[in-house]
Enzyme design. Structure first.
Site, PDB file in Angstrom:
ATOM      1  N   CYS A 143       0.841  -1.195   0.000  1.00  0.00           N
ATOM      2  CA  CYS A 143       0.000   0.000   0.000  1.00  0.00           C
ATOM      3  C   CYS A 143       0.878   1.248   0.000  1.00  0.00           C
ATOM      4  O   CYS A 143       1.684   1.439   0.914  1.00  0.00           O
ATOM      5  CB  CYS A 143      -0.914  -0.029   1.223  1.00  0.00           C
ATOM      6  N   THR A 155      -0.884  -1.031  -5.813  1.00  0.00           N
ATOM      7  CA  THR A 155      -1.092   0.161  -6.649  1.00  0.00           C
ATOM      8  C   THR A 155       0.193   0.963  -6.820  1.00  0.00           C
ATOM      9  O   THR A 155       1.131   0.846  -6.053  1.00  0.00           O
ATOM     10  CB  THR A 155      -2.183   1.055  -6.045  1.00  0.00           C
ATOM     11  N   CYS A 182     -10.040  -1.815 -45.810  1.00  0.00           N
ATOM     12  CA  CYS A 182      -9.622  -0.446 -45.468  1.00  0.00           C
ATOM     13  C   CYS A 182     -10.755   0.542 -45.715  1.00  0.00           C
ATOM     14  O   CYS A 182     -11.452   0.454 -46.719  1.00  0.00           O
ATOM     15  CB  CYS A 182      -8.419  -0.078 -46.341  1.00  0.00           C
ATOM     16  N   CYS A 224      -9.351   6.025 -43.843  1.00  0.00           N
ATOM     17  CA  CYS A 224      -9.287   7.132 -42.885  1.00  0.00           C
ATOM     18  C   CYS A 224      -7.904   7.783 -42.912  1.00  0.00           C
ATOM     19  O   CYS A 224      -7.717   8.865 -42.370  1.00  0.00           O
ATOM     20  CB  CYS A 224      -9.615   6.650 -41.475  1.00  0.00           C
ATOM     21  N   CYS A 230      -3.189   5.488 -40.805  1.00  0.00           N
ATOM     22  CA  CYS A 230      -1.917   4.769 -40.915  1.00  0.00           C
ATOM     23  C   CYS A 230      -0.903   5.629 -41.649  1.00  0.00           C
ATOM     24  O   CYS A 230       0.262   5.717 -41.268  1.00  0.00           O
ATOM     25  CB  CYS A 230      -2.118   3.430 -41.627  1.00  0.00           C
ATOM     26  N   CYS A 259       9.543  -0.435 -44.915  1.00  0.00           N
ATOM     27  CA  CYS A 259       8.799  -0.706 -43.673  1.00  0.00           C
ATOM     28  C   CYS A 259       9.702  -1.454 -42.703  1.00  0.00           C
ATOM     29  O   CYS A 259      10.351  -2.427 -43.069  1.00  0.00           O
ATOM     30  CB  CYS A 259       7.557  -1.537 -43.999  1.00  0.00           C
ATOM     31  N   CYS A 273       7.139  -1.828 -37.533  1.00  0.00           N
ATOM     32  CA  CYS A 273       7.005  -1.286 -36.177  1.00  0.00           C
ATOM     33  C   CYS A 273       5.623  -1.537 -35.575  1.00  0.00           C
ATOM     34  O   CYS A 273       5.435  -1.391 -34.381  1.00  0.00           O
ATOM     35  CB  CYS A 273       7.320   0.210 -36.173  1.00  0.00           C
ATOM     36  N   CYS A 328       1.097   1.443 -37.685  1.00  0.00           N
ATOM     37  CA  CYS A 328      -0.079   1.611 -38.553  1.00  0.00           C
ATOM     38  C   CYS A 328      -1.199   0.669 -38.129  1.00  0.00           C
ATOM     39  O   CYS A 328      -2.372   1.058 -38.086  1.00  0.00           O
ATOM     40  CB  CYS A 328       0.301   1.384 -40.018  1.00  0.00           C
ATOM     41  N   CYS A 379      -4.906   1.814 -36.790  1.00  0.00           N
ATOM     42  CA  CYS A 379      -5.985   1.452 -37.715  1.00  0.00           C
ATOM     43  C   CYS A 379      -7.254   1.132 -36.922  1.00  0.00           C
ATOM     44  O   CYS A 379      -7.228   0.295 -36.026  1.00  0.00           O
ATOM     45  CB  CYS A 379      -5.583   0.242 -38.551  1.00  0.00           C
TER      46      CYS A 379
END
Lengths: 420, 461
Positions: free
Chosen positions: A135, A201, A343, A346, A349, A380, A383, A386, A390
């Site tokens: 705690c 915590t 796809c 949007c 990516c 590429c 990583c 994207c 997405c």
């Protein structure tokens, strides 16, 4: 139906879903309601010297319109007299003999004090103890909780004192507010712990009010750090569980995992990483005890689908997959591939890659005049960014590309040494 | 308009005003936050491209989500000076919401409603979002205070021009103030937009009709530039017998009577037929229902497929209980002894070969004549043009459609520009409020470019 029963360091329960020592396990009334709802066990809210609490105790971290991505509290251990708690523990255990009732304990670092509380509590028939060395607020200022949990010698010594008189298994609950949790886990093992549990915590300040400039929460205009938990801490907790599970000197000590477990999937992940039971608090505080129903049901269906008969088929199975960076294959290669049928254009990516990664997703126009996103695979680095941003499942796959013989950093360094 | 959000569909006969209250409720704070957080914040977002005024929609939605409502309202109103009205009247499913990438993946974002949420905040918190630019010492006269004129005025004022609007009616706002049904666009929203623009120092001379109160020539002589933004005029004559009967109404005038109290109770329980099936026809029909008419029919000589009203308007009219009589051509209005309309004689039609517009030409079916009993007939078959006014300005036009250089918005008189419905037609533009707003904006920028050719840049206002 899979067999969900657990035998955790000798503590038996109908399922691995236990309520963590926290506000939901403050009284016999609550714990009995929880058992009625289906929880397999409960770690009673920490017993110790009767305590005073402050008013205004909790705060939520809300994110993107979702309530309680994280949760912060400055509540201390039980503020009810020990006699009352012991009477209710006795009654609860009598009514639910097959459920696990574990008493969380916290006293000053003194052998006599530990002996006294362990004896008194085990007399009412608990199935185990959990020593609260975690705690982070309030109690720590009085030399208890995290204050002793951050000092390996104190962890070892107090565990030893508790074990001297305990006739039921002793779990040591560890604080995450430490650089390397395996150090205190090791101390607990040295002290004779039957199991460890984590994480307690994390030191936190939930926020600052933009109008009053008060801390959140505040007590008459003043704040103090609290303990952070809930979904946001899950990755931290999962790593700590996994680090302990794979640590060779911890002798495969049973681990009760907690920290952001919100559904059966989180529970499966903790179990795969070595947890023999999971403890839950924030999810129950957010939604009530009934959430355990889907935890049990979901886990059951998952095990059935996988053809796994009991939890032994699950616990620790991913631990061998968790290692050090130096053991990762430097030649392994994945690249992003965009499925233009799925796809929705949007372009998230594209902009994520363009602004913050490796500039390899082009916004093109297809032969039929439609917008089309395409990855230049040669640029590429795999990583994952994207596919993380997405919003549509299945629109971006990370695809494995053959890329030569495996070679880890460690192997590479050894090879260099040999050639020199 | 999202018909599934319309909660109270009951028409009150006791309190007609209740029927004209905005029918789609504003988003609650929680609805707005949930919806704003659902927006993906697309890059190079298709909703922006689908907006005739290029509102940066992801930006204003992100600002709602972050609690920056002032910034959100500013993003909207910067791009569209009548953005609060457009939030309510734009056919969003054909524009921004129709382009939303979430259409297939789940449900499109309620962009119109979020726009309404942000602009409502500005309205309710008395925010003046823009200020006038430093004076450049040039004057512009704008004929017509509708969306195109107001939009041009706002931009010019921000650029430092001294702007005067000549408005024939008592209030500015044009169709937003007088022509769009109150239950979709309350008048106070349009008047707030007018006020925003007046506060920039724009002079609005209301009750001032060009050709009556001031002459075109005088305006041309006294200002550095003139914008003609007078829109369109009355509904044309049907050209059938009995059209002069009492109770034969112009749809635009009819809707206008519902925009300012008191509401006329004379149609309660009456039978009304609307001729036409465009946007205004739907407005007239639904206003009729909301004025308590007992039986409202729309007659149209073509079919459902050729009607020009939007899908949501058609659905809404159906929900209001409006009946549709397709392939029905009115041939005569029958009067009673007092000269009041009594019946509408019609003939059934069938579709023949395509006409000039590419739509199949309706032709009468022999012997199919029939009669509909009516108490009122509302004509909604398009609008006529202010031809004489256009000619007073000496501008080239084609049947009242003013010809412009689409690059510069200049008419045949380079000093006179035109925007809005006055240039709509012959394949030029759309008759939407949002189109007019964009044209007004572009006209202002074109004037600035011409008048300030060697001085200030258009940007950095």
């Amino acid at each position: 139906m899979a067999d969900l029963r657990v035998n955790f360091a000798g503590i038996k329960a109908p399922n691995p879903f236990w309520l963590a020592s926290a506000p939901p396990t403050n009284s016999g009334y609550q714990v009995q309601r929880a058992f009625e709802a289906g929880w397999g066990g409960a770690v009673w809210k920490t017993l110790g010297d009767p305590i005073l609490n402050v008013s205004s105790r909790f705060a939520g971290t809300h994110f993107g319109g979702q309530r309680v991505a994280g949760f912060n509290n400055i509540e201390l251990i039980t503020d009810r007299p020990l006699e009352v708690n012991l009477k209710e523990i006795y009654e609860t255990k009598k009514r639910f003999p097959n459920h696990a009732v574990i008493a969380s304990l916290m006293v000053e670092p003194n052998q006599e004090a530990w002996h006294e509380i362990v004896k008194r509590v085990q007399d009412v028939g608990v199935d185990g103890f959990e020593l609260n060395f975690g705690c982070p607020h309030g109690m720590a200022e009085r030399g208890m909780g995290a204050a002793s949990g951050q000092v390996p010698e104190l962890v070892e010594k107090q565990t030893y004192w508790a074990k001297e008189v305990a006739e039921v298994p002793v779990i040591v609950k560890l604080t995450p507010n430490i650089t390397d949790i395996t150090a205190t886990a090791y101390a607990a093992v040295q002290g004779g712990a039957d199991a460890i549990s984590m994480i307690n915590t994390i030191n936190s300040l939930a926020g600052v009010d933009l109008d009053s400039w008060n801390t959140i929460p505040n007590v008459a205009g003043k704040g103090a750090h609290g303990g952070y938990c809930g979904p946001a801490v899950k990755p931290i907790a999962l790593n700590m569980v996994a680090e302990c599970a794979r640590h060779p000197e911890l002798n495969h000590i049973p681990i009760s995992g907690m920290g952001g477990v919100s559904d059966w999937k989180d529970a499966v992940e903790f179990m795969l990483m070595g947890a023999g039971s999971v403890q839950v608090c924030t999810a129950a505080m957010h939604h009530g005890f009934s959430i355990v129903e889907d935890m049990i049901d979901g886990l059951n269906n998952y095990l059935d689908d996988k053809g796994i008969a009991n939890l032994d088929g699950l616990i620790g199975k991913s631990v061998p997959k968790y290692s050090d960076w130096g053991n990762l294959d430097l030649n392994y290669k994945v690249v992003a591939r965009i499925n233009n049928d799925t796809c929705i254009n949007c372009n998230k990516c594209h902009i994520a890659c363009e602004d913050t990664s490796h500039q390899c997703i082009d916004m093109l126009t297809s032969a039929d005049g439609k917008p089309e996103l395409r990855v230049r695979e040669e640029d590429c680095v795999g990583c994952n960014l994207c596919s993380i941003v997405c919003p549509v499942d299945g629109a971006i796959d990370m695809v494995e590309i053959p890329n030569g013989e495996p070679m880890t950093w460690n192997e590479r360094q050894n090879a260099i040494k040999l050639t020199v | 308009m999202h018909l599934n959000r319309v909660k109270n569909k009951k028409i009150s006969l006791d309190d007609l005003r209740a029927n004209f209250i905005e029918i789609e409720p504003a988003l609650t704070q929680k609805e707005a936050m949930d919806e704003a957080n659902r927006c993906l914040y697309c890059y190079d977002a298709p909703c922006i491209k689908a907006c005739p005024t290029d509102i940066n929609i992801p930006s204003f939605i992100k600002k709602i989500a972050s609690g920056n409502l002032k910034g959100s309202a500013k993003v909207i109103m910067e791009a569209n000076p009548v953005g609060a009205s457009c939030a309510r009247v734009c056919p969003t499913e054909e524009l921004c919401e129709g382009a939303c990438v979430l259409n297939d993946a789940s449900l499109p974002i309620m962009i119109g409603n979020l726009q309404r949420h942000a602009t409502n905040w500005a309205i309710h918190n008395n925010q003046q979002l823009f200020k006038a630019g430093e004076a450049v010492g040039k004057t512009v006269a704008i004929i017509g205070g509708g969306p195109a004129g107001l939009s041009a005025a706002r931009e010019l004022a921000r650029l430092g021009y001294e702007v005067t609007i000549f408005e024939a009616k008592e209030k500015a706002g044009g169709l937003d103030t007088y022509g769009i049904v109150s239950f979709r666009l309350p008048q106070e929203v349009s008047l707030w937009e007018v006020e925003q623009i007046e506060k920039l120092g724009v002079k609005i001379l209301t009750n001032t009709k060009v050709g009556r109160d001031i002459q075109a020539e005088e305006i041309i002589d006294n200002y550095d530039a003139v914008i003609l933004a007078v829109g369109m005029s009355k509904v044309p004559m049907l050209g059938i017998e009995g059209e002069d009967a009492e109770g034969v109404l112009d749809a635009i005038d009819f809707v206008e009577t519902t925009k300012t109290p008191p509401l006329d109770p004379q149609y309660i329980g009456k039978k009304i037929v609307i001729i036409g099936a465009g946007n205004t026809a739907i407005d007239a029909a639904t206003c009729s229902v909301r004025l308590g008419a007992g039986d409202v029919k729309m007659v149209y000589r073509r079919t459902e497929a050729e009607m020009t009203a939007y899908e949501f308007e058609y659905e809404f009219a159906k929900q209001d209980g409006v009946e549709f009589r397709w392939l029905t051509q009115p041939t005569k209005i029958v009067k009673d002894e007092s000269g009041k309309v009594k019946a509408l004689e019609c003939v059934r039609m069938e579709l023949g070969e395509p006409d000039d517009s590419g739509r199949r030409r309706p032709v009468p079916v022999q012997g199919s004549e029939f009669s509909i009993e009516v108490d009122a007939v509302i004509k909604a078959i398009g609008q006529t043009r202010y031809v004489s006014l256009i000619e007073e300005f000496g501008l080239d036009h084609n049947r009242g459609i003013v010809k412009i250089n689409t690059e510069t918005h200049q008419t045949s008189n380079p000093k006179v520009y035109a925007a809005g419905d006055v240039i709509f037609g012959d394949g030029q533009g759309d008759a939407m409020v949002v189109t007019a707003a964009q044209q007004g904006k572009l006209t202002a920028h074109a004037i600035h470019k011409t008048l300030m050719v060697d001085t200030v840049a258009v940007e950095n206002v």
